[in-house]
Write a protein that holds these residues in place. Structure first.
Motif, PDB file in Angstrom:
ATOM      1  N   MET A   1       0.844  11.320  -9.932  1.00 21.90           N
ATOM      2  CA  MET A   1       0.901   9.945 -10.400  1.00 21.90           C
ATOM      3  C   MET A   1       2.311   9.568 -10.823  1.00 21.90           C
ATOM      4  O   MET A   1       2.788   8.499 -10.492  1.00 21.90           O
ATOM      5  N   ASN A   2       2.986  10.500 -11.551  1.00 21.79           N
ATOM      6  CA  ASN A   2       4.357  10.247 -11.969  1.00 21.79           C
ATOM      7  C   ASN A   2       5.299  10.141 -10.776  1.00 21.79           C
ATOM      8  O   ASN A   2       6.236   9.354 -10.779  1.00 21.79           O
ATOM      9  N   ARG A   3       5.030  10.953  -9.765  1.00 20.23           N
ATOM     10  CA  ARG A   3       5.868  10.933  -8.558  1.00 20.23           C
ATOM     11  C   ARG A   3       5.717   9.599  -7.829  1.00 20.23           C
ATOM     12  O   ARG A   3       6.706   9.021  -7.368  1.00 20.23           O
ATOM     13  N   LEU A   4       4.506   9.107  -7.729  1.00 16.68           N
ATOM     14  CA  LEU A   4       4.243   7.817  -7.087  1.00 16.68           C
ATOM     15  C   LEU A   4       4.911   6.688  -7.867  1.00 16.68           C
ATOM     16  O   LEU A   4       5.532   5.783  -7.286  1.00 16.68           O
ATOM     17  N   LEU A   5       4.846   6.761  -9.168  1.00 17.49           N
ATOM     18  CA  LEU A   5       5.486   5.761 -10.019  1.00 17.49           C
ATOM     19  C   LEU A   5       7.004   5.792  -9.857  1.00 17.49           C
ATOM     20  O   LEU A   5       7.660   4.752  -9.767  1.00 17.49           O
ATOM     21  N   ALA A   6       7.567   7.006  -9.768  1.00 22.46           N
ATOM     22  CA  ALA A   6       9.019   7.148  -9.594  1.00 22.46           C
ATOM     23  C   ALA A   6       9.460   6.565  -8.255  1.00 22.46           C
ATOM     24  O   ALA A   6      10.483   5.865  -8.161  1.00 22.46           O
ATOM     25  N   MET A   7       8.677   6.820  -7.212  1.00 20.99           N
ATOM     26  CA  MET A   7       9.009   6.270  -5.889  1.00 20.99           C
ATOM     27  C   MET A   7       8.926   4.751  -5.912  1.00 20.99           C
ATOM     28  O   MET A   7       9.775   4.055  -5.324  1.00 20.99           O
ATOM     29  N   LEU A   8       7.923   4.227  -6.590  1.00 21.48           N
ATOM     30  CA  LEU A   8       7.764   2.776  -6.689  1.00 21.48           C
ATOM     31  C   LEU A   8       8.943   2.152  -7.428  1.00 21.48           C
ATOM     32  O   LEU A   8       9.480   1.113  -7.030  1.00 21.48           O
ATOM     33  N   VAL A   9       9.379   2.822  -8.493  1.00 16.96           N
ATOM     34  CA  VAL A   9      10.539   2.324  -9.251  1.00 16.96           C
ATOM     35  C   VAL A   9      11.790   2.318  -8.382  1.00 16.96           C
ATOM     36  O   VAL A   9      12.578   1.364  -8.381  1.00 16.96           O
ATOM     37  N   VAL A  10      11.978   3.387  -7.595  1.00 18.83           N
ATOM     38  CA  VAL A  10      13.150   3.476  -6.717  1.00 18.83           C
ATOM     39  C   VAL A  10      13.130   2.353  -5.687  1.00 18.83           C
ATOM     40  O   VAL A  10      14.152   1.690  -5.431  1.00 18.83           O
ATOM     41  N   VAL A  11      11.961   2.104  -5.091  1.00 20.76           N
ATOM     42  CA  VAL A  11      11.853   1.049  -4.078  1.00 20.76           C
ATOM     43  C   VAL A  11      12.124  -0.314  -4.708  1.00 20.76           C
ATOM     44  O   VAL A  11      12.900  -1.117  -4.172  1.00 20.76           O
ATOM     45  N   VAL A  12      11.502  -0.583  -5.830  1.00 18.77           N
ATOM     46  CA  VAL A  12      11.698  -1.881  -6.504  1.00 18.77           C
ATOM     47  C   VAL A  12      13.150  -2.043  -6.931  1.00 18.77           C
ATOM     48  O   VAL A  12      13.752  -3.116  -6.746  1.00 18.77           O
ATOM     49  N   LEU A  13      13.729  -0.985  -7.460  1.00 21.38           N
ATOM     50  CA  LEU A  13      15.127  -1.044  -7.881  1.00 21.38           C
ATOM     51  C   LEU A  13      16.042  -1.275  -6.683  1.00 21.38           C
ATOM     52  O   LEU A  13      16.980  -2.084  -6.741  1.00 21.38           O
ATOM     53  N   GLY A  14      15.768  -0.587  -5.575  1.00 22.10           N
ATOM     54  CA  GLY A  14      16.589  -0.751  -4.365  1.00 22.10           C
ATOM     55  C   GLY A  14      16.524  -2.160  -3.832  1.00 22.10           C
ATOM     56  O   GLY A  14      17.546  -2.759  -3.471  1.00 22.10           O
ATOM     57  N   VAL A  15      15.312  -2.725  -3.781  1.00 23.63           N
ATOM     58  CA  VAL A  15      15.157  -4.092  -3.278  1.00 23.63           C
ATOM     59  C   VAL A  15      15.838  -5.085  -4.211  1.00 23.63           C
ATOM     60  O   VAL A  15      16.553  -5.997  -3.766  1.00 23.63           O
ATOM     61  N   SER A  16      15.658  -4.903  -5.503  1.00 23.03           N
ATOM     62  CA  SER A  16      16.258  -5.859  -6.446  1.00 23.03           C
ATOM     63  C   SER A  16      17.775  -5.766  -6.458  1.00 23.03           C
ATOM     64  O   SER A  16      18.471  -6.780  -6.551  1.00 23.03           O
ATOM     65  N   VAL A  17      18.324  -4.559  -6.330  1.00 30.37           N
ATOM     66  CA  VAL A  17      19.781  -4.401  -6.313  1.00 30.37           C
ATOM     67  C   VAL A  17      20.363  -5.022  -5.049  1.00 30.37           C
ATOM     68  O   VAL A  17      21.380  -5.729  -5.084  1.00 30.37           O
ATOM     69  N   SER A  18      19.706  -4.801  -3.891  1.00 33.92           N
ATOM     70  CA  SER A  18      20.242  -5.363  -2.659  1.00 33.92           C
ATOM     71  C   SER A  18      20.098  -6.876  -2.632  1.00 33.92           C
ATOM     72  O   SER A  18      20.914  -7.570  -2.037  1.00 33.92           O
ATOM     73  N   ALA A  19      19.096  -7.411  -3.275  1.00 33.54           N
ATOM     74  CA  ALA A  19      18.896  -8.858  -3.284  1.00 33.54           C
ATOM     75  C   ALA A  19      19.788  -9.569  -4.279  1.00 33.54           C
ATOM     76  O   ALA A  19      19.961 -10.777  -4.205  1.00 33.54           O
ATOM     77  N   CYS A  20      20.383  -8.837  -5.208  1.00 31.68           N
ATOM     78  CA  CYS A  20      21.209  -9.498  -6.226  1.00 31.68           C
ATOM     79  C   CYS A  20      22.692  -9.461  -5.894  1.00 31.68           C
ATOM     80  O   CYS A  20      23.522  -9.780  -6.735  1.00 31.68           O
ATOM     81  N   GLY A  21      23.073  -9.084  -4.683  1.00 36.01           N
ATOM     82  CA  GLY A  21      24.461  -9.163  -4.274  1.00 36.01           C
ATOM     83  C   GLY A  21      25.247  -7.876  -4.380  1.00 36.01           C
ATOM     84  O   GLY A  21      26.451  -7.863  -4.146  1.00 36.01           O
ATOM     85  N   TYR A  22      24.593  -6.792  -4.724  1.00 33.87           N
ATOM     86  CA  TYR A  22      25.299  -5.519  -4.862  1.00 33.87           C
ATOM     87  C   TYR A  22      25.966  -5.110  -3.547  1.00 33.87           C
ATOM     88  O   TYR A  22      27.095  -4.640  -3.526  1.00 33.87           O
TER      89      TYR A  22
END
Length: 195
Positions: A1-22
């Motif tokens: 469960m923690n691993r799935l949550l960590a992967m979800l955080v990475v995906v969300v973080l990656g999408v949000s960082v790329s969408a904010c102009g990084y």
């Protein structure tokens, strides 16, 4: 469960960082560097053509040694000044490069003008082909310069506008605006046509 949550955080973080102009700053910088490489490529193409042009004209216009010598010297000077993509933030270096290329353009203009004194040269197929190649090369240089100017403008704008300015002031704090091509004083004067 923690691993799935960590992967979800990475995906969300990656999408949000790329969408904010990084990604904008490094992407635009690399695009500008590629456009600069094309500018240098087109100038090199012209420099490679010049020995053929000079050799063709020499066969017809032996008494125009001064002009031919000026072309050869201007070509040597133009090819000796290179601007590495890492030096694009130095406006003085870009100006030196541009000045050397303009000197070569002027020498080529005088070389083509002497063809008016040699009717046989004007009708020579080799000379006509080289004239056509030079015209095409000058057009390619103009397009490459325009593309670089636009790429440098986009990069420089990203360094100063929201949201990419947040990354420019933090993660990419070492990035500096790229130098742009500017028209020389001589280019501000329209050429005179004489008959």
């Amino acid at each position: 469960m923690n691993r799935l949550l960590a992967m979800l955080v990475v995906v969300v973080l990656g999408v949000s960082v790329s969408a904010c102009g990084y990604n904008a700053i490094p992407t635009l910088e690399e695009a500008a560097k590629a456009k600069w490489a094309d500018v240098q490529n087109q100038y090199q193409r012209r420099a490679d053509l010049i020995p053929n042009l000079v050799a063709t004209v020499q066969g017809y216009a032996k008494q125009e040694k001064d002009t031919l010598t000026a072309v050869t010297e201007a070509r040597a000077k133009a090819t000796s000044i290179n601007v590495d993509p890492s030096e694009l933030t130095d406006p003085e270096k870009v100006k030196q490069f541009q000045a050397a290329q303009e000197q070569l353009s002027g020498a080529l203009g005088r070389l083509l003008a002497i063809s008016e004194n040699y009717p046989d040269l004007k009708s020579n197929q080799n000379f006509l082909a080289l004239q056509s190649q030079l015209e095409g090369t000058e057009n390619r240089i103009a397009v490459a310069r325009r593309d670089y100017i636009e790429a440098a403008r986009a990069f420089n704008t990203a360094l100063e506008t929201f949201p990419s300015i947040l990354w420019a002031k933090t993660i990419f704090a070492g990035k500096k605006p790229l130098a742009a091509f500017t028209a020389s004083d001589a280019a501000q004067t329209a050429p005179q046509v004489k008959f």
